[in-house]
Design a protein around this motif. Structure first.
Motif, PDB file in Angstrom:
ATOM      1  N   LEU A  68       0.847  -1.188   0.000  1.00 47.01           N
ATOM      2  CA  LEU A  68       0.000   0.000   0.000  1.00 47.01           C
ATOM      3  C   LEU A  68       0.883   1.239   0.000  1.00 47.01           C
ATOM      4  O   LEU A  68       1.917   1.278   0.676  1.00 47.01           O
ATOM      5  CB  LEU A  68      -0.885  -0.013   1.258  1.00 47.01           C
ATOM      6  N   GLN A  69       0.516   2.260  -0.773  1.00 47.81           N
ATOM      7  CA  GLN A  69       1.246   3.524  -0.841  1.00 47.81           C
ATOM      8  C   GLN A  69       0.324   4.692  -0.506  1.00 47.81           C
ATOM      9  O   GLN A  69      -0.835   4.704  -0.924  1.00 47.81           O
ATOM     10  CB  GLN A  69       1.786   3.761  -2.257  1.00 47.81           C
ATOM     11  N   ARG A  70       0.832   5.663   0.217  1.00 48.57           N
ATOM     12  CA  ARG A  70       0.095   6.882   0.486  1.00 48.57           C
ATOM     13  C   ARG A  70       1.068   8.075   0.516  1.00 48.57           C
ATOM     14  O   ARG A  70       2.230   7.940   0.903  1.00 48.57           O
ATOM     15  CB  ARG A  70      -0.662   6.793   1.821  1.00 48.57           C
ATOM     16  N   LEU A  82      -2.108   5.059   6.303  1.00 51.23           N
ATOM     17  CA  LEU A  82      -1.601   3.683   6.226  1.00 51.23           C
ATOM     18  C   LEU A  82      -2.247   2.816   7.297  1.00 51.23           C
ATOM     19  O   LEU A  82      -2.681   1.683   7.019  1.00 51.23           O
ATOM     20  CB  LEU A  82      -0.078   3.664   6.388  1.00 51.23           C
ATOM     21  N   ASN A  83      -2.311   3.329   8.514  1.00 55.03           N
ATOM     22  CA  ASN A  83      -2.885   2.564   9.622  1.00 55.03           C
ATOM     23  C   ASN A  83      -4.359   2.246   9.379  1.00 55.03           C
ATOM     24  O   ASN A  83      -4.836   1.140   9.685  1.00 55.03           O
ATOM     25  CB  ASN A  83      -2.741   3.337  10.928  1.00 55.03           C
ATOM     26  N   MET A 109       6.790  -1.398   7.135  1.00 57.42           N
ATOM     27  CA  MET A 109       6.077  -0.119   7.072  1.00 57.42           C
ATOM     28  C   MET A 109       7.110   0.998   7.122  1.00 57.42           C
ATOM     29  O   MET A 109       8.052   0.954   7.923  1.00 57.42           O
ATOM     30  CB  MET A 109       5.087   0.021   8.225  1.00 57.42           C
ATOM     31  N   ASN A 110       6.946   1.982   6.266  1.00 55.20           N
ATOM     32  CA  ASN A 110       7.942   3.035   6.175  1.00 55.20           C
ATOM     33  C   ASN A 110       7.293   4.357   5.785  1.00 55.20           C
ATOM     34  O   ASN A 110       6.417   4.405   4.915  1.00 55.20           O
ATOM     35  CB  ASN A 110       8.994   2.662   5.129  1.00 55.20           C
ATOM     36  N   SER A 128       3.258   0.354   3.310  1.00 55.52           N
ATOM     37  CA  SER A 128       3.107  -0.716   4.294  1.00 55.52           C
ATOM     38  C   SER A 128       2.769  -2.006   3.568  1.00 55.52           C
ATOM     39  O   SER A 128       2.365  -1.993   2.396  1.00 55.52           O
ATOM     40  CB  SER A 128       2.016  -0.382   5.312  1.00 55.52           C
ATOM     41  N   GLN A 129       2.934  -3.129   4.257  1.00 52.11           N
ATOM     42  CA  GLN A 129       2.735  -4.436   3.641  1.00 52.11           C
ATOM     43  C   GLN A 129       1.872  -5.338   4.514  1.00 52.11           C
ATOM     44  O   GLN A 129       1.875  -5.235   5.746  1.00 52.11           O
ATOM     45  CB  GLN A 129       4.079  -5.123   3.400  1.00 52.11           C
TER      46      GLN A 129
END
Length: 249
Positions: A68-70, A82-83, A109-110, A128-129
């Motif tokens: 996932l990208q934001r 992300l959360n 997660m980064n 995040s994954q």
């Protein structure tokens, strides 16, 4: 569990012979006595060799990574996005967990800054994954398709620990037999009557044959699909290696 076929494959063999011979030059009685005291009563003949056995085993464990990208102007905002998405994905995936068949865990997660042309921070980006893995490839692929806010970024087939252990156990006896056969044959070829096993090392490894992990670029993740992700397992090569040294007698 799949049947394990053991192909008849030649094992590799590395042999080296270390011979500690007696001195060839004549010595005085005193020097001969000193040499005799410093050296063993008998010369040492050590033979180093190795043998292996291998088999192909169908891969039975699927690992699928969803990402996932934001992006945003502020790090806390990106983190919150992300959360939120990850929590919703876990709410959908967790009830479908079946140990050994479908397992779910969070991955990396980064959140990091994004810089403009002037070298200053212009915003933040995060990723995040969610990791799905297990033996039930159909259910895992279906679940991945249901999590439409995330996209598949990696697909990897491998052997389950049980499958790998069973394969190693099955061919270990063959590797030992090959090692012993080589040791006996070489002992006779070098003109000795018997041998004594000094040391032995046993190791095992698994390699995939023709199937590499499938990785999806972040650009391809912009349009997730609700349909199940197609997957096809390959085969892994399990090898048991035995190496050691023997004392020729």
């Amino acid at each position: 569990m799949h049947d394990i076929r053991i192909p008849s494959l030649a094992s590799g063999l590395f042999v080296s012979l270390a011979l500690m011979g007696l001195p060839s030059q004549a010595q005085s009685p005193s020097s001969g006595a000193m040499a005799h005291a410093a050296m063993p009563a008998a010369s040492s003949q050590v033979l180093h060799l190795s043998a292996s056995a291998q088999t192909e085993v169908p891969q039975d464990w699927l690992v699928m990574v969803l990402s996932l990208q934001r992006d945003g102007l502020h790090a806390p905002s990106v983190q919150k996005q992300l959360n939120t998405v990850l929590a919703a994905a876990l709410a959908t995936a967790t009830p479908q967990i079946r140990p050994g068949s479908v397992e779910v865990s969070t991955g990396e997660m980064n959140v990091s800054p994004r810089y403009g042309r002037d070298g200053k921070i212009s915003g933040w980006q995060g990723s995040s994954q969610l990791v799905l893995q297990g033996r039930d490839a159909v259910q895992i692929a279906t679940l991945a398709g249901q999590l439409t806010d995330l996209a598949v970024s990696q697909i990897d087939w491998r052997l389950s620990s049980e499958q790998k252990k069973a394969a190693e156990t099955h061919i270990q006896a063959e590797a030992v037999e090959r090692f012993q056969s080589k040791a006996q044959a070489l002992t006779k070829q070098f003109g000795f009557a018997s041998y004594l096993l000094k040391e032995v090392r046993v190791s095992a490894q698994e390699t995939s044959e023709g199937v590499m992990p499938r990785r999806v670029s972040m650009a391809q993740m912009d349009a997730p699909s609700a349909s199940p992700v197609p997957t096809l397992a390959g085969k892994a090569l399990v090898v048991v290696n035995i190496s050691g040294s023997i004392q020729l007698q």
